[in-house]
Design a protein around this motif. Structure first.
Motif, short mmCIF file in Angstrom:
data_model
loop_
_atom_site.label_atom_id
_atom_site.label_comp_id
_atom_site.label_asym_id
_atom_site.label_seq_id
_atom_site.Cartn_x
_atom_site.Cartn_y
_atom_site.Cartn_z
N GLN A 70 0.85 -1.19 0.00
CA GLN A 70 0.00 0.00 0.00
C GLN A 70 0.89 1.24 0.00
O GLN A 70 0.62 2.21 -0.70
CB GLN A 70 -0.91 0.00 1.24
CG GLN A 70 -1.84 -1.21 1.32
CD GLN A 70 -2.93 -1.22 0.28
OE1 GLN A 70 -3.79 -0.36 0.24
NE2 GLN A 70 -2.91 -2.19 -0.62
N ALA A 71 1.98 1.17 0.77
CA ALA A 71 2.89 2.32 0.86
C ALA A 71 3.56 2.57 -0.48
O ALA A 71 3.70 3.71 -0.92
CB ALA A 71 3.93 2.06 1.95
N LEU A 72 3.94 1.50 -1.16
CA LEU A 72 4.57 1.63 -2.48
C LEU A 72 3.67 2.41 -3.42
O LEU A 72 4.14 3.19 -4.25
CB LEU A 72 4.83 0.25 -3.09
CG LEU A 72 6.10 -0.49 -2.69
CD1 LEU A 72 6.19 -1.79 -3.47
CD2 LEU A 72 7.31 0.39 -2.97
N ALA A 73 2.37 2.17 -3.31
CA ALA A 73 1.43 2.83 -4.22
C ALA A 73 0.89 4.11 -3.62
O ALA A 73 0.00 4.73 -4.18
CB ALA A 73 0.29 1.88 -4.56
N GLY A 74 1.41 4.49 -2.46
CA GLY A 74 1.00 5.76 -1.86
C GLY A 74 -0.42 5.77 -1.33
O GLY A 74 -1.01 6.82 -1.16
N VAL A 75 -1.00 4.59 -1.06
CA VAL A 75 -2.37 4.57 -0.52
C VAL A 75 -2.34 4.08 0.92
O VAL A 75 -3.19 3.32 1.35
CB VAL A 75 -3.32 3.70 -1.39
CG1 VAL A 75 -3.57 4.39 -2.71
CG2 VAL A 75 -2.74 2.31 -1.62
N ASP A 76 -1.34 4.54 1.67
CA ASP A 76 -1.14 4.00 3.02
C ASP A 76 -1.53 4.98 4.12
O ASP A 76 -1.24 4.76 5.28
CB ASP A 76 0.31 3.59 3.20
CG ASP A 76 1.27 4.73 2.92
OD1 ASP A 76 0.90 5.62 2.15
OD2 ASP A 76 2.37 4.72 3.47
N GLY A 119 -6.30 0.37 1.31
CA GLY A 119 -6.70 1.77 1.26
C GLY A 119 -6.99 2.20 -0.16
O GLY A 119 -7.49 3.30 -0.41
N GLY A 120 -6.68 1.36 -1.13
CA GLY A 120 -6.94 1.67 -2.53
C GLY A 120 -6.87 0.39 -3.35
O GLY A 120 -6.44 -0.66 -2.85
N LEU A 121 -7.30 0.49 -4.61
CA LEU A 121 -7.35 -0.71 -5.44
C LEU A 121 -6.11 -0.87 -6.31
O LEU A 121 -5.92 -1.90 -6.95
CB LEU A 121 -8.60 -0.68 -6.32
CG LEU A 121 -9.93 -0.66 -5.55
CD1 LEU A 121 -11.09 -0.49 -6.51
CD2 LEU A 121 -10.10 -1.95 -4.76
N GLY A 174 -7.45 10.29 -4.46
CA GLY A 174 -6.45 11.30 -4.77
C GLY A 174 -5.61 10.83 -5.93
O GLY A 174 -6.00 9.92 -6.67
N LEU A 175 -4.47 11.45 -6.07
CA LEU A 175 -3.62 11.11 -7.21
C LEU A 175 -2.41 10.28 -6.78
O LEU A 175 -1.46 10.13 -7.54
CB LEU A 175 -3.18 12.39 -7.91
CG LEU A 175 -4.35 13.20 -8.50
CD1 LEU A 175 -3.86 14.54 -9.02
CD2 LEU A 175 -5.03 12.42 -9.61
N SER A 176 -2.47 9.74 -5.55
CA SER A 176 -1.35 8.93 -5.08
C SER A 176 -1.09 7.77 -6.02
O SER A 176 -2.01 7.11 -6.46
CB SER A 176 -1.66 8.36 -3.70
OG SER A 176 -2.13 9.36 -2.87
N GLY A 177 0.17 7.56 -6.30
CA GLY A 177 0.53 6.42 -7.13
C GLY A 177 0.37 6.68 -8.61
O GLY A 177 0.63 5.82 -9.44
N LEU A 178 -0.10 7.90 -8.96
CA LEU A 178 -0.33 8.20 -10.37
C LEU A 178 0.75 9.14 -10.91
O LEU A 178 1.44 9.83 -10.17
CB LEU A 178 -1.71 8.81 -10.56
CG LEU A 178 -2.87 7.93 -10.08
CD1 LEU A 178 -4.20 8.54 -10.49
CD2 LEU A 178 -2.75 6.51 -10.63
N HIS A 179 0.85 9.17 -12.20
CA HIS A 179 1.83 9.98 -12.91
C HIS A 179 1.59 11.45 -12.60
O HIS A 179 0.50 11.97 -12.81
CB HIS A 179 1.71 9.71 -14.41
CG HIS A 179 2.84 10.26 -15.21
ND1 HIS A 179 3.12 11.60 -15.27
CD2 HIS A 179 3.76 9.63 -15.99
CE1 HIS A 179 4.17 11.78 -16.06
NE2 HIS A 179 4.58 10.60 -16.50
#
Lengths: 364, 858
Positions: free
Chosen positions: B565-571, B590-592, B698-703
Motif C-alpha cells: 500500500q505504501a509503495l502505491a502511496g495509498v497508506d 486503502g486503494g485498489l 487522490g492522485l497517489s501512485g499516479l503519474h
C-alpha cells in the motif's frame, strides 16, 4: 412459315411491295441477335447493338425506305421492323444485365476476403465468475419480490455476534477465527464480518416489516488459504420476517429458489444443524447434479450436496432488535457464492479467484 | 465423532448389520436426518474372515536376497510357503496368513507371486495391513509360545479365520459431524439414544456393577474446589493393588475404530468411558501425586505445568488480544500441597502420569466450566478429546456413573488377563459446590405448530420428546381460551442437553424427532415488487460498459500488505488487523491500485502483459477528518478501478474509458482537474480548491503530470481520478509496461453526480456546416477551456465540437501547442447561410483569442 408465305404472297410492285423479303429480315435479326449474344463485355454489347440498330445499319436502311411505301404496306412493314427491333432490344437489355452482374461479381471477387485470415481484434472483457453467479442469484430473488440489501464489511461485535445470539464464549468469536481491527474505542470491537448475517440485524433495526430481503457480499474468516478456503470470500444471506412464517415456508422457499437457480429437476432437503441465530436450524442440501443423486465422488456417495445453512430466526434475535417474537416470525438462509461457482464449474482451487489470471477470467 | 456400529448395537438393538450394506446405508441416512451428519461410512475388518491363524515352521534365506526370506507356515490344513520381508518373528510364532485369494482392506487382493525364484503362496500380514493397528514395523505376531515346539496356547486353533480368533469381524464406523449444541452426541450413548428414539427401540444404559471393599476412598484421597466458577463438581474414586495389563481385545479394537490408541488398561478404560458416556476422566498415580488429594483453582499468572506430552505450559498470563471477548481464567489441577499437576479438562501433568508401575490410582471425574476449558485449550494449542467434551458441556448427572464404569472396566481387564483385580475403595470423594438444577421449559403446542407449520397434538409432541429424555410434567392451562390441545406442557430438560434453554429449543427437538423431511413445504410469497436500487443498477451498467471496453473483471483480497500500500502511496490512515495471520496480510486496503498492479504483474509474468482489468470493491481507512469525527473510527467506501494495459494504452485511453462510462451513465458536467497544470503556473479553470480527506480518491501512485481528478462542476465533489500509473510505482510492482492507464471512481459520488435530464433533444433536418479552427494555445491552458469557449460562442447552433489535431513543433512557438477543432453548426429551422457561418467563425476566433493566451493559426 405461314407468315413467310403471306409476306411473299403479298409482294406487289410500286410502293405496295415490302422493301425486304422475310428471309432478309430474318437474316438481319439473327445476325443482330448473334452479335448481342456473343458480346462478352458491355462495350462489345454496345457495339453489337449499334451494328444491328445504329444509323448505318442494314436495319436502319430498311427503316428509311418505309416512307416510300403505300400506307397499307408501310404499316405492315413498320410493324415487321418494329417486332425485330423489339426482339433485338429485349435481348440486348437481358444481355446487358447479365454482363453487368458478371462485371460486378468480378469486381467483388477481386476484393475477396478469407474470413478466417482475419487478425484477432480487441475482445470484450468478462465479468468475474463470482459476479455472474451473484447477479444470477440477485435476479432470482428480485423475481421473488425480495429486496437486495447490502451492508458494510467492517462491522462491530454487536452486529456480527451479540445481536445474532452468538454466545460470548462461542469459538467463532475468538481471535482465532475472526479478524479484529485496530480501530475505534476498545469496547467497540470492530471486526471484519464473518458472515453476511449482520445485514439481518440492520434490516430488523430498520423496523420496516414485513421483510423479504437477500444480502450478498464479501465476508472474512481467519483461514489459511488453500484449495477450498480463502480468508476472503462471498456469501448471500436471505431474511424473511412476517406474521405466521413457518418452517414449512422456509422449506418451500428453498425449494423455489433452488429450482430457479439449478433447474426444476433438482430436489432439496433439510437436515438438523446448529446456528446460534436460528432455531430450529437446518442445513439444506440439493440433489447432486453430477450423478443425479446416484452417488459419486463429488457428493461423497450420498447423492446430496450441502449448499448452505438456514433456520427460523431465533426469538432472541428478533427481541434484540425490539421486534415482538410472538407476533412476528421469520426464517433466514445463507450460502457461499464462490462455493456455488466452484461447484458448478468444477474449479479445483479457490485461489484461482484471486490470482486474476486472464486465462482463467476469460473462461466464464 | 467416530461411532462403530457394533458399539451402538450394544446400546440399542439396531437392525442394521455390517454385512448388510443396504441396512448400513439406510442407518446412515437416518443419522443424517437426525442432524448427526455422516461424513464418511467406513467399512472395517474387511479380510478378517479371509486371513487365518498360522504358525511359523521354518525361516530360510533366499540366495541373492538380503531383505526377504522364505517362510514356511502351518495353516492347520497343511503347510504354505511364502516370501516375507519382515524380520520381527521367529520359528514357533503364531502369525496371520493371508492365503492366495484373500482380499485385505483397501481391496488389496492377494495373488501368487514369484520373487527371486521363490513362489509366494500368500502373505504374512502386519497390523496396519489388517487395519488392526498402526504397526507396520513388522508382521502381526499373535503369540510367541515359550519354545518353537511348545503346544499351542489354549483355545488357539491353526487355520481358523482371524475374525473368529479375535472374536470380532467386519464392522462399520460412522464418522459423524456433531454440531456444537449436541455435546451429548459426543458419546456412543447419546447417538444410540437418538437412534433408539427414532426406531422406537430400548436404550441399554451401562449400569456398572462394582464390588467396593477396603478403606473408604475419603481416607485415601481428598478433593477440594477453590474456584466453583471454574469447576462445578469434582469426584474421585481410588483403586489400589493395580497390576498393569493390556486391555481386552474388544476394548482395544473399539478404541482403534473410534480413532484412539490403546495404551494400557487404565488409560484405555478412561478413554473407553469417555467415548461411551461422553464424560472424560483422568487417572493419577496416587503415589506420584505428591500429596493425596486434588484441588482445583485458577492459575496464577506465569504458573507452569509440564503436561503429559513433556511440554512446559505457561498459564494464566496471556496478553490481552484484540477483540478477545473471553474473560474466564485457566483452571488448574493441583495436588493437596497446591503444586500444579495438570491443566483442568485439557491435559494431565507428567509427574503423576499412569505408568506400568502404578499401583494406587486416583480417578478424577469432574465438571469444568466450558468457557474456561475452551479458552485454555485454544490458547495452549491443546484441544483434546477431553477438552472438546468439557468445552461443550458434560452431563452434570453422569459423573458417578462414569467413575464406576471406569473402575468396572479396570477390574474386568484384570480378570480377563488373569491377574489379581484391584481393590476399589469404598465410596466416592465428592466436592459439589454448585449442585445441578435441571432446567424446566414450558411448551405451548400451538406455538410449536405455528412455528413449524404442522398440526400435532400435545400428546404427539410429548411422545416425540420423552424417548430423548424429556420428563413430561403436568399440562398447565394455556393462553386464555385455549382448548385442551393448547394447554402448555411443563417439561424437565434432560441433564445432558445444556443447549435446551427455551421453548424454541424444544420445538427444534420436536421438528428433529418428527423429521424435518416430513414437514410439508409451503409457498411464502413476498408482498413487495423486487427491484435493484440505484447503486446496484449503476454497478451492473458500469460492469458491462467496462467489459465492452475489453476489461476483464478481477477481484483482489481486501486484506493486504502495508508495504505494498505504501509503495502505491495509498497508506494514509490504513486500518490494521488486530490479529493478522501474516505480516503480508495485515491491513485493509486503502486503494485498489496495488491489487490490480499485482494482478497485472502476474499476467505479464505468464506472458499476457497486454490486458485491461477492472475491479469493484470496498476500500477502508480511519476517518481522520480535521476537526471532525473521531479519527479512530473505521470508514469504508466502494470504488471502481480500471487498469488499462493494452499495448498502446496510456492516460488517453483512461480518459476515453471515463468518457464512455460517463456517457453510459448519462453523467454530465464532470471536469478533469489536473493540479500539475496549475503548479506549472497555468490557470486552474476556476475549480474548487482541493483539500481531499484521506479517504477521498487522490492522485497517489499516479503519474505527476499525466493524471487528474474528476470533479463535478456543480459542487466540486471528486468523482474519481484518471490518468496513468506513476512509472516508478509500476516498476516497483514489477510491472514491465512503460505506460498503464488508470481510472478510479467513487461509487457513492458517481451515483450522486449530475445526470442528463430525461428530455429528448430534437435533431435538425437541415444541412450542417463545419468550421475548422486551429489555435496556438499556451501549454498551461487545458484544451477543455478552448472547447468550452467555442461551445459558448456557437451557442445553440453548435451541434458538436471535436478536437481533431494536436501539434507541437515547427510553426508553433515554444510553450504553446496547436489545437485544431472542428465545430459542426446546424439550425433546427433553416439552412445556415454562408454569412451566418462566417459570422460564428469570427466570433469563435475573437472569443478564444481574447479570453485565453491563444492565437489563431493561419
Amino acid at each position: 412459315m405461314e407468315r413467310d408465305e403471306q409476306v411473299t404472297g403479298a409482294t406487289v410492285p410500286g410502293g405496295t411491295e415490302l422493301p425486304f423479303t422475310a428471309s432478309e429480315l430474318a437474316e438481319i435479326e439473327s445476325e443482330a441477335l448473334a452479335a448481342i449474344e456473343g458480346a462478352l463485355s458491355l462495350a462489345a454489347l454496345e457495339e453489337g447493338e449499334r451494328g444491328a440498330l445504329g444509323k448505318r445499319s442494314r436495319f436502319s436502311g430498311l427503316y428509311q425506305q418505309l416512307g416510300k411505301l403505300a400506307p397499307e404496306t408501310r404499316k405492315e412493314a413498320g410493324q415487321r421492323l418494329h417486332e425485330v427491333r423489339r426482339s433485338i432490344e429485349t435481348l440486348a437489355a437481358a444481355r446487358r444485365q447479365e454482363l453487368e452482374a458478371g462485371e460486378r461479381a468480378a469486381r467483388m471477387r477481386a476484393d475477396r476476403l478469407d474470413l478466417t485470415e482475419v487478425f484477432a481484434g480487441p475482445t470484450a472483457g468478462h465479468l468475474h465468475l463470482v459476479t455472474q453467479v451473484r447477479e444470477q442469484l440477485e435476479d432470482v430473488f428480485v423475481g421473488m419480490g425480495y429486496e437486495i440489501a447490502e451492508g458494510l464489511e467492517v462491522e462491530t461485535d454487536w452486529y456480527n455476534f451479540q445481536a445474532l445470539n452468538v454466545p460470548i464464549d462461542h469459538p467463532a468469536r475468538s481471535s482465532v477465527d475472526t479478524f479484529y481491527l485496530e480501530a475505534g474505542a476498545s469496547d467497540e470491537n470492530f471486526l471484519l464480518r464473518t458472515h453476511t448475517s449482520p445485514v439481518q440485524i440492520h434490516l430488523l433495526e430498520r423496523n420496516k416489516l414485513p421483510i423479504y430481503a437477500v444480502a450478498p457480499g464479501r465476508v472474512y474468516r481467519r483461514d489459511t488459504p488453500d484449495a477450498t478456503h480463502l480468508p476472503v470470500f462471498h456469501q448471500i444471506e436471505g431474511l424473511v420476517v412476517d406474521r405466521g412464517v413457518t418452517f414449512g415456508d422456509l422449506a418451500g422457499t428453498i425449494d423455489t429458489f433452488v429450482h430457479a437457480i439449478f433447474g426444476e429437476n433438482v430436489s432439496t432437503r433439510l437436515r438438523p444443524a446448529y446456528f446460534p441465530f436460528t432455531e430450529p436450524s437446518a442445513e439444506f442440501e440439493i440433489s447432486c447434479q453430477i450423478c443425479d443423486g446416484a452417488g459419486c465422488r463429488t457428493c461423497s456417495m450420498t447423492g446430496w450436496i450441502e449448499l448452505g445453512g438456514s433456520g427460523m430466526v431465533h426469538p432472541a434475535v428478533l427481541e434484540a432488535t425490539g421486534i415482538d417474537s410472538e407476533e412476528w416470525s421469520g426464517f433466514a438462509f445463507g450460502f457461499g457464492i464462490d462455493r456455488l461457482a466452484i461447484m458448478r464449474y468444477g474449479i479445483a482451487d479457490l485461489r484461482s479467484f484471486i490470482e486474476n489470471d486472464v486465462r482463467f477470467l476469460a473462461q466464464f | 465423532m467416530r461411532a462403530p456400529l457394533s458399539w451402538l448395537r450394544e446400546l440399542t438393538p439396531l437392525s442394521a448389520e455390517a454385512g448388510d450394506r443396504a441396512s448400513v446405508v439406510e442407518l446412515a441416512s437416518e443419522l443424517d436426518a437426525l442432524g448427526l451428519v455422516v461424513e464418511e461410512t467406513e467399512w472395517v475388518g474387511q479380510g478378517l474372515g479371509d486371513v487365518v491363524v498360522a504358525r511359523v515352521l521354518e525361516i530360510a534365506a533366499i540366495e541373492g536376497a538380503d531383505r526377504i526370506r522364505r517362510v514356511v507356515v502351518d495353516r492347520g490344513a497343511g503347510e504354505t510357503e511364502v516370501v516375507c520381508g519382515a524380520w520381527n518373528f521367529e520359528v514357533g510364532d503364531l502369525v496371520v496368513l493371508a492365503p492366495v485369494g484373500a482380499v485385505l482392506p483397501g481391496d488389496f487382493k492377494i495373488e501368487r507371486r514369484k520373487m527371486r525364484g521363490v513362489v509366494s503362496n500368500g502373505m504374512l500380514c502386519s497390523g496396519r495391513e489388517l487395519r488392526l493397528s498402526d504397526d507396520h514395523e513388522g508382521i502381526l505376531v499373535l503369540a510367541r509360545p515359550e519354545h518353537p515346539e511348545a503346544a499351542l496356547p489354549a483355545g488357539v486353533e491353526l487355520g481358523v479365520p482371524l475374525a473368529e480368533h479375535l472374536g470380532f469381524g467386519p464392522d462399520v464406523v460412522f464418522d459423524l459431524a456433531i454440531e456444537p449444541n449436541r455435546p451429548d452426541c459426543l458419546s456412543m450413548i447419546g447417538i444410540a439414544r437418538d437412534l433408539a428414539a427414532r426406531f422406537g427401540l430400548p436404550l441399554h444404559l451401562p449400569e456398572p456393577l462394582l464390588v467396593e471393599s477396603g478403606p473408604a476412598a475419603a481416607e485415601l484421597a481428598t478433593v477440594e474446589i477453590d474456584s466453583p466458577e471454574l469447576c462445578q463438581r469434582l469426584i474421585a474414586r481410588v483403586m489400589t493393588g493395580v497390576t498393569h495389563v493390556a486391555s481386552p481385545a474388544v476394548v482395544k479394537r473399539r478404541l482403534l475404530m473410534a480413532g484412539m490408541r490403546p495404551i494400557g488398561h487404565l488409560v484405555d478404560a478412561s478413554n473407553y468411558v469417555m467415548l461411551e458416556l461422553g464424560q472424560p476422566t483422568h487417572p493419577y498415580d496416587l503415589d506420584h501425586l505428591g500429596g493425596k488429594g486434588l484441588r482445583v483453582r485458577a492459575a496464577r499468572p506465569g504458573e507452569s505445568v509440564v503436561t503429559l506430552d513433556g511440554e512446559t505450559r505457561v498459564l494464566g498470563d496471556r496478553a490481552a488480544r484484540g477483540g478477545d471477548t473471553f474473560t474466564a481464567l485457566d483452571a488448574l489441577i493441583c495436588n493437596a500441597h497446591d503444586v500444579p499437576v495438570g491443566i483442568a479438562g485439557v491435559m494431565g501433568g507428567q509427574s503423576s502420569e499412569i505408568g506400568e508401575s502404578s499401583e494406587r490410582v486416583l480417578l478424577e471425574v469432574a465438571r469444568f466450566f466450558p468457557v474456561s476449558v475452551g479458552r485454555t485449550a485454544r490458547y495452549a494449542g491443546l484441544r483434546s478429546e477431553a477438552s472438546i467434551r468439557f468445552e461443550r458441556g458434560v452431563d452434570p448427572l453422569g459423573l458417578e456413573r462414569a467413575a464406576a464404569r471406569v473402575c468396572e472396566l479396570v477390574v474386568g481387564a484384570a480378570v480377563a488377563a488373569g491377574v489379581e483385580p484391584p481393590v476399589v475403595a469404598t465410596g466416592l470423594v465428592d466436592a459439589n459446590p454448585r449442585p445441578f438444577e435441571p432446567s424446566r421449559v414450558r411448551l405451548r403446542p400451538f406455538r410449536a405448530n405455528a412455528l413449524l407449520g404442522v398440526s400435532l397434538e400435545g400428546s404427539e409432541m410429548t411422545a416425540l420428546l420423552s424417548p430423548i429424555g424429556y420428563e413430561i410434567g403436568a399440562a398447565a392451562t394455556g393462553s386464555p381460551g385455549a382448548s385442551g390441545t393448547d394447554a402448555a406442557i411443563e417439561l424437565v430438560v434432560p441433564s445432558w442437553r445444556p443447549d435446551v434453554v427455551g421453548e424454541v429449543d424444544v420445538i427444534e427437538d420436536i421438528a428433529r424427532t418428527y423429521g424435518y423431511r416430513r414437514i410439508p413445504t409451503t409457498d411464502r410469497r413476498s408482498p413487495y415488487v423486487g427491484r435493484l436500487d440505484a447503486v446496484q443498477v449503476l454497478r451492473r451498467r458500469v460492469r458491462r460498459v467496462l467489459a465492452g471496453l475489453g476489461a476483464h473483471e478481477a477481484w483482489t483480497s481486501s486484506i493486504v500488505d502495508p508495504r505494498e500500500q505504501a509503495l502505491a502511496g495509498v497508506d494514509a490512515a490504513l486500518i490494521r488487523l488486530a490479529n493478522p495471520m501474516v505480516a503480508e496480510e495485515s491491513v485493509l486496503r486503502g486503494g485498489l491500485l496495488p491489487g490490480l498492479l499485482k494482478s497485472l504483474r502476474h499476467n505479464a509474468s505468464h506472458r499476457n502483459p497486454w490486458i485491461r482489468l477492472f475491479e469493484m470493491g470496498d476500500v477502508f481507512g480511519l476517518a481522520g477528518l480535521p476537526g471532525g469525527e473521531d479519527a479512530s473510527l473505521p470508514h469504508e467506501h466502494e470504488r471502481i478501478a480500471v487498469m488499462l494495459a493494452w499495448e498502446d494504452d496510456d492516460a488517453g485511453a483512461a480518459v476515453n474509458a471515463w468518457r464512455v462510462v460517463a456517457d453510459a451513465l448519462g453523467i454530465i458536467g464532470v471536469e478533469i482537474l489536473q493540479p500539475s497544470l496549475r503548479a506549472s503556473g497555468g490557470e486552474g479553470g476556476g475549480a474548487p480548491d482541493l483539500s481531499p480527506s484521506e479517504l477521498a480518491i487522490g492522485l497517489s501512485g499516479l503519474h505527476l503530470a499525466r493524471s487528474g481528478l474528476l470533479v463535478c462542476g456543480d459542487g466540486g465533489t471528486i468523482v474519481g481520478a484518471v490518468g496513468e500509473v506513476d512509472p516508478d510505482v509500476a516498476s516497483a510492482f514489477g510491472v514491465p509496461h512503460s505506460r498503464v492507464g488508470w481510472l478510479e471512481l467513487n461509487v457513492a459520488n458517481l451515483v450522486g453526480a449530475p445526470r442528463r435530464p430525461d428530455e429528448a433533444q430534437p435533431v435538425s433536418r437541415f444541412p450542417s456546416s463545419d468550421i475548422d479552427l486551429a489555435f496556438a494555445v499556451d501549454e498551461s491552458v487545458p484544451a477543455a477551456r478552448v472547447e468550452a469557449a467555442l461551445r459558448a460562442v456557437a451557442g445553440e447552433l453548435c451541434e458538436s465540437v471535436e478536437l481533431f489535431d494536436v501539434y507541437r513543433g515547427a510553426g508553433v512557438e515554444e510553450g504553446r501547442r496547436s489545437l485544431a477543432y472542428r465545430l459542426r453548426l446546424c439550425s433546427l429551422d433553416r439552412t445556415l447561410t454562408d454569412a451566418e457561418v462566417a459570422e460564428v467563425r469570427q466570433r469563435c476566433i475573437d472569443a478564444v483569442q481574447s479570453a485565453l493566451p491563444a492565437a489563431l493559426r493561419a
